[in-house]
Motif scaffolding. Structure first.
Motif, PDB file in Angstrom:
ATOM      1  N   ARG A   1       0.839  -1.203   0.000  1.00 20.19           N
ATOM      2  CA  ARG A   1       0.000   0.000   0.000  1.00 20.19           C
ATOM      3  C   ARG A   1       0.873   1.252   0.000  1.00 20.19           C
ATOM      4  NH1 ARG A   1      -5.285  -0.819   2.002  1.00 20.19           N
ATOM      5  NH2 ARG A   1      -6.105  -2.670   0.942  1.00 20.19           N
ATOM      6  N   ALA A   2       1.930   1.236   0.804  1.00 22.56           N
ATOM      7  CA  ALA A   2       2.831   2.383   0.854  1.00 22.56           C
ATOM      8  C   ALA A   2       3.543   2.576  -0.481  1.00 22.56           C
ATOM      9  CB  ALA A   2       3.842   2.188   1.979  1.00 22.56           C
TER      10      ALA A   2
ATOM     11  N   PHE B   1       3.391   5.086   7.141  1.00 21.37           N
ATOM     12  CA  PHE B   1       2.368   4.064   6.974  1.00 21.37           C
ATOM     13  C   PHE B   1       2.499   3.055   8.115  1.00 21.37           C
ATOM     14  CE2 PHE B   1       2.958   6.014   2.962  1.00 21.37           C
ATOM     15  CZ  PHE B   1       1.764   5.892   2.256  1.00 21.37           C
ATOM     16  N   SER B   2       1.386   2.748   8.763  1.00 19.81           N
ATOM     17  CA  SER B   2       1.435   1.782   9.847  1.00 19.81           C
ATOM     18  C   SER B   2       0.097   1.085   9.991  1.00 19.81           C
ATOM     19  CB  SER B   2       1.795   2.469  11.179  1.00 19.81           C
ATOM     20  OG  SER B   2       0.668   3.093  11.746  1.00 19.81           O
TER      21      SER B   2
ATOM     22  N   TYR C   1       0.183   3.753  17.184  1.00 15.73           N
ATOM     23  CA  TYR C   1       1.219   4.767  17.411  1.00 15.73           C
ATOM     24  C   TYR C   1       1.422   5.665  16.197  1.00 15.73           C
ATOM     25  CZ  TYR C   1       4.384   1.790  14.649  1.00 15.73           C
ATOM     26  OH  TYR C   1       4.954   1.045  13.650  1.00 15.73           O
ATOM     27  N   GLY C   2       0.814   5.321  15.076  1.00 13.66           N
ATOM     28  CA  GLY C   2       1.083   6.020  13.823  1.00 13.66           C
ATOM     29  C   GLY C   2       0.892   7.520  13.841  1.00 13.66           C
ATOM     30  N   PRO C   3      -0.268   8.030  14.306  1.00 15.45           N
ATOM     31  CA  PRO C   3      -0.460   9.497  14.285  1.00 15.45           C
ATOM     32  C   PRO C   3       0.580  10.246  15.113  1.00 15.45           C
ATOM     33  CG  PRO C   3      -2.564   8.364  14.544  1.00 15.45           C
ATOM     34  CD  PRO C   3      -1.503   7.303  14.673  1.00 15.45           C
ATOM     35  N   GLY C   4       0.912   9.717  16.301  1.00 15.20           N
ATOM     36  CA  GLY C   4       1.924  10.364  17.129  1.00 15.20           C
ATOM     37  C   GLY C   4       3.297  10.328  16.492  1.00 15.20           C
ATOM     38  N   PHE C   5       3.592   9.255  15.800  1.00 16.97           N
ATOM     39  CA  PHE C   5       4.860   9.110  15.093  1.00 16.97           C
ATOM     40  C   PHE C   5       4.973  10.183  14.015  1.00 16.97           C
ATOM     41  CE2 PHE C   5       7.504   5.841  12.471  1.00 16.97           C
ATOM     42  CZ  PHE C   5       8.636   6.602  12.665  1.00 16.97           C
ATOM     43  N   ALA C   6       3.919  10.316  13.221  1.00 15.01           N
ATOM     44  CA  ALA C   6       3.931  11.323  12.152  1.00 15.01           C
ATOM     45  C   ALA C   6       4.060  12.728  12.735  1.00 15.01           C
ATOM     46  CB  ALA C   6       2.655  11.197  11.324  1.00 15.01           C
TER      47      ALA C   6
ATOM     48  N   HIS D   1      -0.017  10.559   8.316  1.00 17.68           N
ATOM     49  CA  HIS D   1      -0.077   9.163   8.748  1.00 17.68           C
ATOM     50  C   HIS D   1      -1.148   8.464   7.943  1.00 17.68           C
ATOM     51  CE1 HIS D   1      -1.830   5.823  11.206  1.00 17.68           C
ATOM     52  NE2 HIS D   1      -0.578   5.435  11.021  1.00 17.68           N
ATOM     53  N   VAL D   2      -0.801   7.300   7.388  1.00 11.20           N
ATOM     54  CA  VAL D   2      -1.755   6.481   6.632  1.00 11.20           C
ATOM     55  C   VAL D   2      -1.898   5.151   7.343  1.00 11.20           C
ATOM     56  CG1 VAL D   2      -2.314   5.428   4.426  1.00 11.20           C
ATOM     57  CG2 VAL D   2      -1.051   7.601   4.482  1.00 11.20           C
ATOM     58  N   SER D   3      -3.101   4.857   7.807  1.00  8.97           N
ATOM     59  CA  SER D   3      -3.377   3.605   8.513  1.00  8.97           C
ATOM     60  C   SER D   3      -3.794   2.540   7.500  1.00  8.97           C
ATOM     61  CB  SER D   3      -4.489   3.815   9.541  1.00  8.97           C
ATOM     62  OG  SER D   3      -4.762   2.602  10.220  1.00  8.97           O
ATOM     63  N   VAL D   4      -3.235   1.350   7.651  1.00  9.67           N
ATOM     64  CA  VAL D   4      -3.531   0.243   6.742  1.00  9.67           C
ATOM     65  C   VAL D   4      -3.955  -0.974   7.556  1.00  9.67           C
ATOM     66  CG1 VAL D   4      -2.620  -1.295   4.955  1.00  9.67           C
ATOM     67  CG2 VAL D   4      -1.854   1.087   5.048  1.00  9.67           C
ATOM     68  N   ASP D   5      -5.200  -1.363   7.428  1.00  7.52           N
ATOM     69  CA  ASP D   5      -5.726  -2.601   8.029  1.00  7.52           C
ATOM     70  C   ASP D   5      -5.372  -2.717   9.517  1.00  7.52           C
ATOM     71  OD1 ASP D   5      -7.177  -4.982   7.952  1.00  7.52           O
ATOM     72  OD2 ASP D   5      -5.408  -6.183   7.473  1.00  7.52           O
ATOM     73  N   GLN D   6      -5.607  -1.638  10.262  1.00  8.00           N
ATOM     74  CA  GLN D   6      -5.274  -1.675  11.687  1.00  8.00           C
ATOM     75  C   GLN D   6      -6.111  -2.702  12.440  1.00  8.00           C
ATOM     76  OE1 GLN D   6      -4.986   2.148  13.518  1.00  8.00           O
ATOM     77  NE2 GLN D   6      -4.948   1.361  15.606  1.00  8.00           N
ATOM     78  N   ALA D   7      -7.337  -2.942  11.983  1.00 12.31           N
ATOM     79  CA  ALA D   7      -8.207  -3.926  12.639  1.00 12.31           C
ATOM     80  C   ALA D   7      -7.872  -5.358  12.258  1.00 12.31           C
ATOM     81  CB  ALA D   7      -9.666  -3.629  12.310  1.00 12.31           C
ATOM     82  N   ARG D   8      -6.904  -5.549  11.347  1.00 15.27           N
ATOM     83  CA  ARG D   8      -6.480  -6.875  10.889  1.00 15.27           C
ATOM     84  C   ARG D   8      -7.648  -7.659  10.272  1.00 15.27           C
ATOM     85  NH1 ARG D   8      -2.773  -4.224  12.753  1.00 15.27           N
ATOM     86  NH2 ARG D   8      -0.938  -5.022  13.831  1.00 15.27           N
ATOM     87  N   THR D   9      -8.475  -6.953   9.501  1.00 17.15           N
ATOM     88  CA  THR D   9      -9.589  -7.629   8.835  1.00 17.15           C
ATOM     89  C   THR D   9      -9.179  -8.207   7.485  1.00 17.15           C
ATOM     90  OG1 THR D   9     -10.299  -5.497   7.936  1.00 17.15           O
ATOM     91  CG2 THR D   9     -11.349  -6.245   9.980  1.00 17.15           C
ATOM     92  N   LEU D  10      -8.288  -7.514   6.782  1.00 16.21           N
ATOM     93  CA  LEU D  10      -7.841  -8.015   5.481  1.00 16.21           C
ATOM     94  C   LEU D  10      -6.868  -9.171   5.639  1.00 16.21           C
ATOM     95  CD1 LEU D  10      -7.320  -4.634   3.576  1.00 16.21           C
ATOM     96  CD2 LEU D  10      -9.258  -6.207   3.445  1.00 16.21           C
TER      97      LEU D  10
END
Length: 343
Positions: free
Chosen positions: A26-27, A117-118, A122-127, A141-150
């Motif tokens: 994705r990144a 990308f995370s 912690y992603g937003p704070g990191f960015a 910050h770009v969140s990718v499948d944080q809920a682990r659904t994919l």
């Protein structure tokens, strides 16, 4: 047009699993350039930096890959003329990790990013830290499948038993956890039969002897240059089969056999073939010449078989390679190997 000039993905990748690969893909799609950084302190046994770097480079050859331990970081700092630091510990405060990564991108690598990308919270704070201290503009910050659904995956779970969770690993990663067993033996010693029987017993893959296949396709004629070709192709087929194997891969012969025949037939061997003959296996099995010798029209005779067996014993000892000597029926040999693998 890419959404971001340069993106950043950071992780342990211990091991690299399909969730990580989704994140990095994705990144890659969203960025003109992508920086992927891997570090962990302490290291996990069997997941050393070189191994992780190999996975990342194989799967993402276009990305800028940086895999670190303290020694690698020190060498990188020295090459850049930057005072060295050590990696933060995995249990250190998240803010320390964020500033470490900002320093690495900005000061050491000279690769500031405009997107992180995370799949973690912690992603937003990191960015935000990168934007405030280590960037010339906004850092998204770009969140990718944080809920682990994919990709429902946990690195801790996979790490505990990569074989049981092999479906969550790409073939190149899964193959690196497969242990390879080489079966050697003189002509008509039952090595092919044993390799097949072991693969059935362990419900896994085996690799046939390419040299015999080529010999038959060329009507029983092999040229000197064919031997190096055989050694290389044998290992290429092992690598391909490892991605389909389960825990174990059983290999009918090795380049050591090819080296033996090259010297036997031509009195010499290429240095490259000699190097291939040193290919490492997790276990070497040597079949005793206690089967009745069967002449199928392609073999020499029983005295040659005995000489070949003696050569294996001497050569393995000379190279300091431990091996298991198996004898008896096919079932007895399978039991002998199974006992060693279970130990």
């Amino acid at each position: 047009m890419s959404t971001y000039k340069r993106g950043l993905v950071v992780g342990k990748f211990c091991p690299l699993h399909l969730g990580h690969e989704l994140l990095i893909r994705r990144a890659t799609q969203a960025c003109g350039e992508l920086l992927v950084v891997s570090y962990t302190k302490p290291e996990f046994p069997g997941l050393e930096p070189a191994r992780r770097e190999g996975w990342l480079r194989a799967q993402f050859p276009q990305a800028h890959i940086v895999v670190l331990d303290d020694a690698r970081l020190a060498a990188l700092c020295a090459a850049r003329g930057v005072p060295a630091r050590t990696l933060p510990h995995n249990d250190d405060d998240g803010e320390l990790h964020r500033h470490f990564m900002g320093w690495l991108c900005w000061t050491v690598l000279d690769l500031p990013v405009d997107a992180v990308f995370s799949s973690e919270d912690y992603g937003p704070g990191f960015a935000r830290v990168l934007q405030q201290h280590y960037a010339q503009g906004a850092v998204a910050h770009v969140s990718v499948d944080q809920a682990r659904t994919l990709v429902p995956v946990s690195g801790t779970l996979v790490r505990q038993d990569p074989h049981a969770h092999g479906a969550l690993l790409s073939p190149v990663v899964r193959a690196s956890f497969v242990r390879r067993v080489c079966v050697l033996g003189g002509e008509s010693s039952g090595k092919t039969t044993l390799a097949q029987a072991l693969a059935r017993h362990f419900d896994t893959a085996w690799v046939a002897e390419y040299g015999r296949e080529l010999w038959e396709s060329q009507d029983g004629v092999l040229a000197y240059d064919d031997l190096l070709k055989i050694g290389r192709e044998q290992l290429q087929r092992e690598a391909a089969a490892a991605g389909q194997a389960r825990r174990w891969l059983f290999c009918d012969t090795s380049p050591l056999t090819t080296y033996f025949y090259c010297v036997e037939m031509f009195g010499r061997a290429e240095a490259a073939l000699l190097e291939l003959a040193g290919h490492d296996y997790d276990l070497v099995v040597l079949c005793a010449p206690d089967f009745p010798f069967i002449q199928d029209g392609t073999r020499r005779d029983d005295s040659f078989r005995l000489r070949q067996h003696a050569w294996y014993q001497a050569e393995l000892a000379r190279r300091g390679i431990a091996f298991v000597h198996v004898a008896g029926s096919v079932d007895e040999r399978v039991r002998q190997v199974a006992q060693v693998l279970a130990a």
